[in-house]
Enzyme design. Structure first.
Site, mmCIF file in Angstrom:
data_model
loop_
_atom_site.group_PDB
_atom_site.id
_atom_site.type_symbol
_atom_site.label_atom_id
_atom_site.label_comp_id
_atom_site.label_asym_id
_atom_site.label_seq_id
_atom_site.Cartn_x
_atom_site.Cartn_y
_atom_site.Cartn_z
ATOM 1 N N ASP A 56 0.825 -1.314 0.005
ATOM 2 C CA ASP A 56 -0.069 0.099 -0.083
ATOM 3 C C ASP A 56 0.969 1.357 -0.149
ATOM 4 O O ASP A 56 0.602 2.342 0.656
ATOM 5 C CB ASP A 56 -0.984 0.010 1.325
ATOM 6 C CG ASP A 56 -2.015 1.083 1.122
ATOM 7 O OD1 ASP A 56 -2.333 1.473 0.164
ATOM 8 O OD2 ASP A 56 -2.549 1.517 2.199
ATOM 9 N N CYS A 64 -20.271 -8.730 6.018
ATOM 10 C CA CYS A 64 -20.034 -9.717 5.084
ATOM 11 C C CYS A 64 -20.156 -11.021 5.537
ATOM 12 O O CYS A 64 -19.336 -11.157 6.430
ATOM 13 C CB CYS A 64 -18.781 -9.492 4.329
ATOM 14 S SG CYS A 64 -18.204 -10.701 3.293
#
Length: 356
Positions: A132, A246
């Site tokens: 990242d 989720c």
């Protein structure tokens, strides 16, 4: 290589090729719609994200890794515990991934150790490690290397680990055997899209970062748009809602490392307490944490919004009127002390919070 990776705390490893040309059209369209918001570096790097061999000349393969980050103290039903925090308006919520040590430092160091181990076995080779930290299509590379599939919230999903993990890459000049991608398993589920507080997921696998609470509280440097402030609730750094809802995250794994254990003060703290931190306090409490990168000014901005929302909602609905009045008084007093803050950004958000 899998065994070496696990010794270093990685949960899975894979290998992807460097031809990401099929991703270029989607990336260009996303940028053209302005969905990257203030993240100018996204547009500046353009299609270099989809061209690993341009970013690091000589790259032939990309080794990808996954590192789970749930704290060791995580218990079954942790999603319900996190959702319950949203019902306590006077409590500040920091995204789960940010409650421990800065993952950039943890992964980068261990990726370099893995590279060294490979070099010991195969001899010197050209490589560069990322997590990242550069124009890299991390989720796309991870998906192509069998780490999982892109969920409708755009994050990577794994049948074995949900989405509560970090990704890292090693660009190498070695032609390694490629991993097989996995099939998608979201089906007709749209839970992540439906629950997003700001409706930032505009379509399956399409995120308008300008509406995303994680973007607004971390990447965005200016004033938070007025219409989005009430939707932020008491989230002061990031947002986990699309992951908490989720179904695959019932398989999320606890970290093998102590680095991501929760730091004292970042979980369950009252907004008024966090808002009272001086810049010195902020730097001390966030040393080695990913939170430090937003700086004290944005920290105060975020908390001011949450305090305004707490005042509008009333304090903890489970308490009586006396308790609510006491918490409101504490919030009002804390805000008043920052009403003349040197920062225009902080003053503006404090004024909004007090305008009830």
């Amino acid at each position: 290589m899998q065994a070496w990776a696990r010794e270093l705390g990685f949960s899975q490893i894979g290998v992807a090729g460097v031809d990401l040309s099929s991703s270029e059209q989607g990336l260009s369209a996303w940028l053209a719609r302005g969905f990257h918001g203030d993240m100018g570096y996204m547009a500046a790097h353009g299609l270099k994200r989809a061209r690993p061999a341009e970013l690091v000349p000589g790259t032939v393969s990309v080794i990808t890794v996954r590192m789970d980050y749930l704290p060791a103290s995580t218990t079954p039903g942790w999603q319900a515990i996190e959702f319950d925090r949203l019902t306590r308006p006077a409590e500040g919520i920091v995204s789960v991934y940010a409650r421990g040590r800065d993952y950039h430092k943890v992964l980068r160091k261990r990726l370099q150790h893995l590279s060294d181990r490979i070099a010991q076995e195969l001899g010197p080779f050209g490589h560069r490690v990322f997590t990242d930290s550069a124009p890299v299509l991390e989720a796309e590379l991870a998906a192509r290397s069998g780490q999982g599939w892109r969920g409708k919230h755009t994050l990577l999903l794994s049948r074995e680990a949900g989405s509560m993990f970090f990704l890292g890459e090693i660009y190498v000049d070695l032609a390694l055997p490629l991993s097989e991608p996995v099939t998608e398993h979201c089906g007709s589920c749209s839970a992540c899209i439906d629950i997003c507080p700001t409706q930032a997921i505009v379509a399956p696998q399409q995120l308008d970062a300008r509406r995303c609470i994680s973007y607004l509280t971390i990447e965005h440097a200016g004033p938070i748009p007025l219409e989005l402030r009430p939707l932020i609730g008491n989230r002061i750094y990031g947002c986990d809602d699309c992951q908490l809802i989720c179904p695959w995250n019932k398989f999320a794994q606890r970290s093998a490392l102590p680095d991501f254990d929760e730091r004292q003060g970042l979980v369950g703290s009252q907004l008024a307490t966090l808002f009272a931190w001086t810049e010195e306090d902020f730097l001390r409490f966030t040393e080695g944490s990913p939170i430090r990168r937003i700086g004290h000014e944005r920290w105060l901005r975020n908390i001011a919004v949450a305090m305004g929302n707490a005042l509008r909602a009333g304090a903890d609905s489970a308490g009586g009127k006396a308790q609510r009045d006491g918490q409101d008084a504490e919030l009002l007093q804390a805000l008043a002390l920052r009403a003349s803050h040197p920062s225009v950004l902080v003053r503006e958000h404090v004024a909004w919070a007090l305008d009830i």
